[in-house]
Motif scaffolding. Sequence first.
Motif, PDB file in Angstrom:
ATOM      1  N   ILE A  22     -21.435  68.833  19.191  1.00 52.23           N
ATOM      2  CA  ILE A  22     -20.877  68.410  17.894  1.00 52.23           C
ATOM      3  C   ILE A  22     -19.768  69.364  17.465  1.00 52.23           C
ATOM      4  O   ILE A  22     -18.662  68.943  17.092  1.00 52.23           O
ATOM      5  N   GLU A  23     -20.049  70.680  17.520  1.00 52.25           N
ATOM      6  CA  GLU A  23     -19.029  71.654  17.134  1.00 52.25           C
ATOM      7  C   GLU A  23     -17.854  71.636  18.117  1.00 52.25           C
ATOM      8  O   GLU A  23     -16.696  71.775  17.733  1.00 52.25           O
ATOM      9  N   ALA A  24     -18.170  71.478  19.408  1.00 46.67           N
ATOM     10  CA  ALA A  24     -17.107  71.436  20.422  1.00 46.67           C
ATOM     11  C   ALA A  24     -16.163  70.267  20.152  1.00 46.67           C
ATOM     12  O   ALA A  24     -14.941  70.405  20.234  1.00 46.67           O
ATOM     13  N   GLU A  25     -16.744  69.102  19.811  1.00 45.99           N
ATOM     14  CA  GLU A  25     -15.907  67.919  19.537  1.00 45.99           C
ATOM     15  C   GLU A  25     -15.053  68.145  18.289  1.00 45.99           C
ATOM     16  O   GLU A  25     -13.877  67.763  18.248  1.00 45.99           O
ATOM     17  N   LYS A  26     -15.638  68.790  17.310  1.00 48.55           N
ATOM     18  CA  LYS A  26     -14.906  69.072  16.063  1.00 48.55           C
ATOM     19  C   LYS A  26     -13.673  69.929  16.332  1.00 48.55           C
ATOM     20  O   LYS A  26     -12.557  69.600  15.897  1.00 48.55           O
ATOM     21  N   TRP A  27     -13.848  71.014  17.108  1.00 49.21           N
ATOM     22  CA  TRP A  27     -12.735  71.931  17.321  1.00 49.21           C
ATOM     23  C   TRP A  27     -11.748  71.408  18.377  1.00 49.21           C
ATOM     24  O   TRP A  27     -10.555  71.702  18.304  1.00 49.21           O
ATOM     25  N   ALA A  28     -12.247  70.615  19.311  1.00 49.71           N
ATOM     26  CA  ALA A  28     -11.331  69.985  20.268  1.00 49.71           C
ATOM     27  C   ALA A  28     -10.434  68.985  19.557  1.00 49.71           C
ATOM     28  O   ALA A  28      -9.220  68.905  19.811  1.00 49.71           O
ATOM     29  N   LEU A  47     -12.193  77.883  21.076  1.00 51.57           N
ATOM     30  CA  LEU A  47     -13.472  77.812  20.360  1.00 51.57           C
ATOM     31  C   LEU A  47     -14.281  76.599  20.827  1.00 51.57           C
ATOM     32  O   LEU A  47     -15.504  76.685  20.996  1.00 51.57           O
ATOM     33  N   ALA A  48     -13.597  75.480  21.055  1.00 48.09           N
ATOM     34  CA  ALA A  48     -14.286  74.299  21.602  1.00 48.09           C
ATOM     35  C   ALA A  48     -14.913  74.639  22.949  1.00 48.09           C
ATOM     36  O   ALA A  48     -16.065  74.285  23.223  1.00 48.09           O
ATOM     37  N   GLY A  49     -14.161  75.338  23.786  1.00 45.20           N
ATOM     38  CA  GLY A  49     -14.688  75.752  25.083  1.00 45.20           C
ATOM     39  C   GLY A  49     -15.868  76.693  24.950  1.00 45.20           C
ATOM     40  O   GLY A  49     -16.820  76.630  25.739  1.00 45.20           O
ATOM     41  N   ALA A  50     -15.820  77.568  23.948  1.00 40.85           N
ATOM     42  CA  ALA A  50     -16.910  78.532  23.741  1.00 40.85           C
ATOM     43  C   ALA A  50     -18.208  77.817  23.383  1.00 40.85           C
ATOM     44  O   ALA A  50     -19.295  78.207  23.835  1.00 40.85           O
ATOM     45  N   TYR A  51     -18.117  76.751  22.557  1.00 45.04           N
ATOM     46  CA  TYR A  51     -19.319  75.989  22.208  1.00 45.04           C
ATOM     47  C   TYR A  51     -19.881  75.239  23.412  1.00 45.04           C
ATOM     48  O   TYR A  51     -21.064  74.917  23.457  1.00 45.04           O
ATOM     49  N   LEU A  52     -19.032  74.959  24.392  1.00 45.26           N
ATOM     50  CA  LEU A  52     -19.501  74.261  25.600  1.00 45.26           C
ATOM     51  C   LEU A  52     -20.003  75.224  26.669  1.00 45.26           C
ATOM     52  O   LEU A  52     -20.588  74.782  27.663  1.00 45.26           O
ATOM     53  N   SER A  79      -7.886  70.938  17.546  1.00 40.80           N
ATOM     54  CA  SER A  79      -6.840  71.465  18.416  1.00 40.80           C
ATOM     55  C   SER A  79      -5.883  70.365  18.845  1.00 40.80           C
ATOM     56  O   SER A  79      -4.659  70.550  18.859  1.00 40.80           O
ATOM     57  N   GLU A  80      -6.426  69.184  19.158  1.00 40.19           N
ATOM     58  CA  GLU A  80      -5.597  68.032  19.538  1.00 40.19           C
ATOM     59  C   GLU A  80      -4.661  67.634  18.408  1.00 40.19           C
ATOM     60  O   GLU A  80      -3.476  67.377  18.613  1.00 40.19           O
ATOM     61  N   ASN A  81      -5.202  67.592  17.187  1.00 40.58           N
ATOM     62  CA  ASN A  81      -4.396  67.195  16.024  1.00 40.58           C
ATOM     63  C   ASN A  81      -3.283  68.195  15.721  1.00 40.58           C
ATOM     64  O   ASN A  81      -2.246  67.832  15.160  1.00 40.58           O
ATOM     65  N   MET A  82      -3.499  69.463  16.101  1.00 44.46           N
ATOM     66  CA  MET A  82      -2.472  70.488  15.875  1.00 44.46           C
ATOM     67  C   MET A  82      -1.462  70.556  17.015  1.00 44.46           C
ATOM     68  O   MET A  82      -0.574  71.399  17.016  1.00 44.46           O
ATOM     69  N   GLY A  83      -1.624  69.690  18.019  1.00 43.81           N
ATOM     70  CA  GLY A  83      -0.631  69.601  19.094  1.00 43.81           C
ATOM     71  C   GLY A  83      -0.822  70.603  20.210  1.00 43.81           C
ATOM     72  O   GLY A  83       0.146  71.013  20.859  1.00 43.81           O
ATOM     73  N   CYS A  84      -2.069  71.007  20.483  1.00 50.09           N
ATOM     74  CA  CYS A  84      -2.328  71.976  21.554  1.00 50.09           C
ATOM     75  C   CYS A  84      -1.881  71.426  22.903  1.00 50.09           C
ATOM     76  O   CYS A  84      -2.108  70.253  23.220  1.00 50.09           O
ATOM     77  N   LYS A  85      -1.263  72.257  23.712  1.00 46.81           N
ATOM     78  CA  LYS A  85      -0.772  71.864  25.031  1.00 46.81           C
ATOM     79  C   LYS A  85      -1.576  72.488  26.177  1.00 46.81           C
ATOM     80  O   LYS A  85      -1.229  72.310  27.338  1.00 46.81           O
ATOM     81  N   ARG A  86      -2.653  73.195  25.869  1.00 48.48           N
ATOM     82  CA  ARG A  86      -3.427  73.846  26.923  1.00 48.48           C
ATOM     83  C   ARG A  86      -4.098  72.783  27.805  1.00 48.48           C
ATOM     84  O   ARG A  86      -4.693  71.824  27.309  1.00 48.48           O
TER      85      ARG A  86
END
Length: 867
Positions: free
Chosen positions: A641-647, A628-633, A650-657
């Motif tokens: 703003i939305e991209a930073e929020k979802w990135a 979703l962060a990528g989609a806003y970008l 995702s970081e806080n949830m431990g995303c490994k992508r």
Amino acid sequence: MQVQELKQTLFSHVQNTEIGIKVLKLLFTEGAPPHFETELWDFKRKAPELPEKSSQQEKDAHSSEVFELIKDIVSFHNSYGGYIVFGIEDKGSERIVGCSNVLDCGDLKQRIFAYTGREIEIYFDSISADKSGVGKPVGVLLITRRRTGETPVKFSKNAKQSPQGKRAFSKDTVYVRSGDKCIPAHDDVGAWEFLFSDRSFNATSSNGRNYQTPSNLPPRDPDMVKFVGREDELSDLRAWTLDQRTPVRLLTGIGGLGKTSIAYRYCEELVRTGAGEFDFVAWVTAKKETYAALKGKLVKTTRLDFSSIDELLVKLIGLIAGETYLEDDLDRDELIEKLVEVCSYSSSFIVIDDLDSLEPDDQKECATIIQQIAFRTVDRDQAPSKFLITSRLDQGLSPTNVKPIKGLPKEPFEEHIRNLCAQFEIDELNNREVRMVYTASAGSPLFASSIVRLRYLGEAIKDACEQWKDQDGEDVRDAAFRRELERLSMQSSRVLFAVINLGRTSLGELETVTGLSRRKIRDTIGELQSFHLLSQSEETLNETVFSASKELIASGGILKRHIGIQARDVERQCAKIRKSEGDQVREIGIGISRIVRLWREENSDEALILAQKLQKDHPKNADVSCVLAGAYLNVSPKNYIEAEKWATNSENMGCKRSELLTYFVEAKVGIEDWRGLFIYAERKSLQSANHADMVLDAYMKSARQLIRQSSEKKDYGRASSYAFKVIERIHDKISRRALKEEYFRSLIKDQNKFAAECLRFALENNRQLGDRLSVAEIGFKIFFLNVQSSVVIQTICRSLGEWLTDVEGRSVIDVEVFSILANNIAKLERVKGVIQDREGAAQDDISTIERTVSEFSYRGGELSRFA
């Protein structure tokens, strides 16, 4: 003298092994060297020389210089021969710096032989200052020219790595001199053709060959459009051609990728250039029919050369030695011996096209026989014959002898589409339409031709891509996959059909769907992978995930008819799997794939809507938040703003992508949250790549902005601190592993800039002379982080001097001053020792340190009298 005339004269001097003043005077018109280099001459500042007492750093630098010189010598020898003049700078008004050391040609020739197995004649002349005509001594190295018809010199092993991680040359590479550069010949078709030309500067010479290697190549297929791309594959074939120890190569991949086209293109090149010095280029094929994409149907091939092993052997003997060489009623062993004999004494390049047209049991046996024949032609008086095989199967050959062929990369694919449009006389496709065709065809030239044909028949590209996946593309998919699918066992067919239906799946799911044991499934996976119908990857928790090849996904209908009534059972079991616990993971994977596909098709708005829905359905999934962060970008304008929020989410949830880092950095830069980006990058580990580091780039980018902001607020201490942290981080990156030279130099340049900033702000923050000791301490820290610039050294010395001036003016002198002074004098001696060991050490820096140490010793003694 005109440049071409100068080249012709120098070339004649090379031929006559002329060296010395005559050559120098020819090159140095009016006592000055030309401001350019060519195929026949090169200038170097100095000849490699290693002092008797050398540091390891000096030894490494000397080794790198020698390897670069060896590459130059081999390149000149493979080309026209030529001259290297030592004692000349590349740039500047005073380019002639002189060279007094003598090059040891005997040692250099031994080194060349050690890395090529070939002897190259070289001659060196050291010309004194009074005879050179330029007032300074210079050295001239003559490299002789490889004789016409002699095999090009190839490196048999790698050069050692330089301290920057660079190799001067690599194993199995042939270099030529092209203009003012030494380049690998097999990476450039022009350089490759030049390598086998007469390499002459005669005025009447065309620098080509006046004959072609005999061949029996069939006519070009009139249905085929212009050949594009495939530089990697052709480069691999060129390098293999000169490999005397590897006589067999197999091009493999599914139908429709262009294996035959690549082989045919390379044969044309061999016929034209004479590379490999083959007596004959032979082409035989077992292909009975081919799909003519421009016509939209299967057609008979123009010729069929063999349909059995014995027919192949007979055909090859007849082509190479003539029909009269064959006797009647020879059995297979006798035919093999005959072919070994003719291939040993008539070096030939033989293409066996479409080997998998033979019966399955015959294919591997035939590949084994060909391999045995080929290896028996090695180590004879002549160069070995070579066999190039095309097949959809790897036929059990060693992976080192197999070159997998995939779809075209993006740029040549775009060119292929333009050629197709011209062939069909339709308007060129726009970028979005090209991406749609690329996605649908997976880069297959045959599939792309079939889709563009639908556009020619009046369909919009979007509809053409969709219809191609259905009935309209069935014939071409059938042509591409029928042979593989017909030869699959029923068990393998069931497994493949299950994978197509599930999209991405595991061994456990395949067990459930097919009812086969895990061992049996592994066996079928091996069979499917040998036909390039299945790929695998390691996912999280080390689970292996299987998926069908991109080209096959649209061919489920063909496979369904092949397995008949069993297809319904597989579909039913797959439906159950999709409704089970793995349904959520499967839905997320499919959703993300659709979003990525929409990005490729430049449909970013629709991708954002899909990403928002996916996040709403799966609010606790880290991967979904990342996408979703990528989609806003990806939308225009970007929503940082939305991209930073979802990135961040995702970081806080431990995303490994891996792409999360890119999204996070872009979003933080977009909202100008430099402090947040700095903290994020500081927390992240540096990347292992030797040519780039996105974490380090983000760290430097944010630090520059924070330094600027701190400076504007006159918070110079904080600005200096930010700069010092970057210096430490760059040092950490450089110390981890050898980096590519260009990247290494870029980081050193950045590090020096931050060092200058760090010291400048430290001086601003410590305006009182008595505080300048802190500036010197920072300077020492920077120096021992390998920032050994004159700016750092001068700042240290000046700051210590200013501190000492302040001390001298005090009414009471603390005895600790003398301990501090002695400690800093010792540090200066250490700095001096480091820069003295450095190649090209700046004498000004050494003099500054010596003067400072002497002055401090005296002033310290004077102070002690009044303490």
